[in-house]
Scaffold this motif. Structure first.
Motif, PDB file in Angstrom:
ATOM      1  N   ALA A 114       6.920  17.799  34.932  1.00 29.62           N
ATOM      2  CA  ALA A 114       7.119  16.668  33.803  1.00 29.62           C
ATOM      3  C   ALA A 114       6.498  16.946  32.448  1.00 29.62           C
ATOM      4  CB  ALA A 114       6.396  15.121  34.302  1.00 29.62           C
ATOM      5  N   THR A 115       7.134  16.970  31.376  1.00 28.27           N
ATOM      6  CA  THR A 115       6.646  17.351  30.369  1.00 28.27           C
ATOM      7  C   THR A 115       6.755  15.903  29.266  1.00 28.27           C
ATOM      8  OG1 THR A 115       8.651  18.353  29.655  1.00 28.27           O
ATOM      9  CG2 THR A 115       6.946  19.769  30.428  1.00 28.27           C
ATOM     10  N   GLY A 133       9.932  21.921  20.087  1.00 30.33           N
ATOM     11  CA  GLY A 133       8.878  20.802  20.330  1.00 30.33           C
ATOM     12  C   GLY A 133       7.626  21.535  21.013  1.00 30.33           C
ATOM     13  N   ALA A 134       6.697  20.771  21.383  1.00 28.79           N
ATOM     14  CA  ALA A 134       5.760  21.197  22.214  1.00 28.79           C
ATOM     15  C   ALA A 134       4.770  19.988  22.424  1.00 28.79           C
ATOM     16  CB  ALA A 134       4.606  21.958  21.081  1.00 28.79           C
ATOM     17  N   GLY A 135       3.830  20.269  23.646  1.00 32.31           N
ATOM     18  CA  GLY A 135       3.233  18.949  24.235  1.00 32.31           C
ATOM     19  C   GLY A 135       2.900  19.189  25.548  1.00 32.31           C
ATOM     20  N   PRO A 136       2.162  18.362  26.252  1.00 29.30           N
ATOM     21  CA  PRO A 136       1.416  18.528  27.452  1.00 29.30           C
ATOM     22  C   PRO A 136       2.364  18.641  28.617  1.00 29.30           C
ATOM     23  CG  PRO A 136       1.372  16.324  26.865  1.00 29.30           C
ATOM     24  CD  PRO A 136       1.996  16.999  25.922  1.00 29.30           C
ATOM     25  N   LEU A 137       2.127  19.397  29.714  1.00 27.21           N
ATOM     26  CA  LEU A 137       2.875  19.671  30.853  1.00 27.21           C
ATOM     27  C   LEU A 137       2.169  19.157  31.850  1.00 27.21           C
ATOM     28  CD1 LEU A 137       5.060  20.984  32.908  1.00 27.21           C
ATOM     29  CD2 LEU A 137       3.601  23.087  32.600  1.00 27.21           C
ATOM     30  N   PHE A 138       2.723  18.258  32.960  1.00 27.57           N
ATOM     31  CA  PHE A 138       2.043  17.692  34.195  1.00 27.57           C
ATOM     32  C   PHE A 138       2.715  18.169  35.370  1.00 27.57           C
ATOM     33  CE2 PHE A 138       2.409  14.641  30.536  1.00 27.57           C
ATOM     34  CZ  PHE A 138       0.883  14.179  30.442  1.00 27.57           C
TER      35      PHE A 138
END
Length: 217
Positions: A114-115, A133-138
């Motif tokens: 999931a991101t 885009g950019a962000g955290p990955l789980f």
């Protein structure tokens, strides 16, 4: 897993006041959903120890795999949006690599990728609407499977992702998308091999290429 949940809650608490302060754009199609499939291509490796001693030249190998994906998002302005992407949890096999190649399948896992990304959309090209885009990955691990190793356990992990893609809007509501994400992800795994405890610092760093349909509402 608890630390991932705490991080997600903290992120939402910090982000929501700022996002609520940004006005939505004039039309009423602020929400969007993308659904399709994604091919996950790991760039894997591992530093492995057995009985406390490093296994020089030992690593892991993972095969590329494809799963269904869905992405929910909201356009805060014509240019700024945020979205959450999840995938149907795939089950993958983990193989020995290097000097461990002869062991074959070491084990496996079922995991959920999931991101959560913030995106900037370029709006000067009509129906063709690229974004970055950019962000955290789980990475959530739902099940572990034994192979040549027993008691295999892969830990959940948190990483970072960058994203580039485009929507091509056939109508105001419907379109198609192509999306590429590159992630940077590390985790730890443990198990037992011939009675010796094994631990590994694992690099996954997957790239994901996805495509499908976009719907705005």
């Amino acid at each position: 897993m608890k630390s991932l949940a705490k991080f997600a809650c903290l992120l939402s608490v910090v982000a929501m006041p700022a996002l609520e302060a940004v006005p939505a754009h004039a039309d009423d199609s602020n929400f969007f959903v993308r659904f399709g499939s994604g091919t996950i291509m790991p760039s894997e490796g591992a530093k492995i120890t057995a009985g406390g001693a490093p296994i020089d030249g030992g690593t892991i190998r993972l095969k590329n795999h494809t799963t269904g994906t869905i992405e929910f998002g909201y356009n805060f302005t014509p240019n700024l949006s945020a979205s959450f992407t999840g995938g149907y949890p795939p089950t993958i096999d983990i193989y020995g690599g290097g000097v461990l190649a002869g062991l074959g399948r070491l084990g496996g896992m079922t995991y959920g990728p999931a991101t959560l990304t913030a995106q900037y959309r370029f709006t000067d090209f009509g129906k063709f609407q690229p974004y970055v885009g950019a962000g955290p990955l789980f990475m959530f691990v739902f099940d572990n499977k034994d192979g040549a190793m027993s008691d295999v356990k892969v830990k959940p992990a948190l990483g970072a992702a960058i994203q580039v893609g485009f929507d091509y809007m056939v109508t105001e509501k419907w379109g198609i998308y192509v999306d590429f994400k590159k992630s940077y992800l590390r985790t730890k795994a443990t198990g037992s091999l011939g009675g010796a405890p094994v631990s590994a610092d694992v690099r996954l760093d997957p790239a994901v290429i996805g495509a499908g349909l976009t719907f705005r509402f």
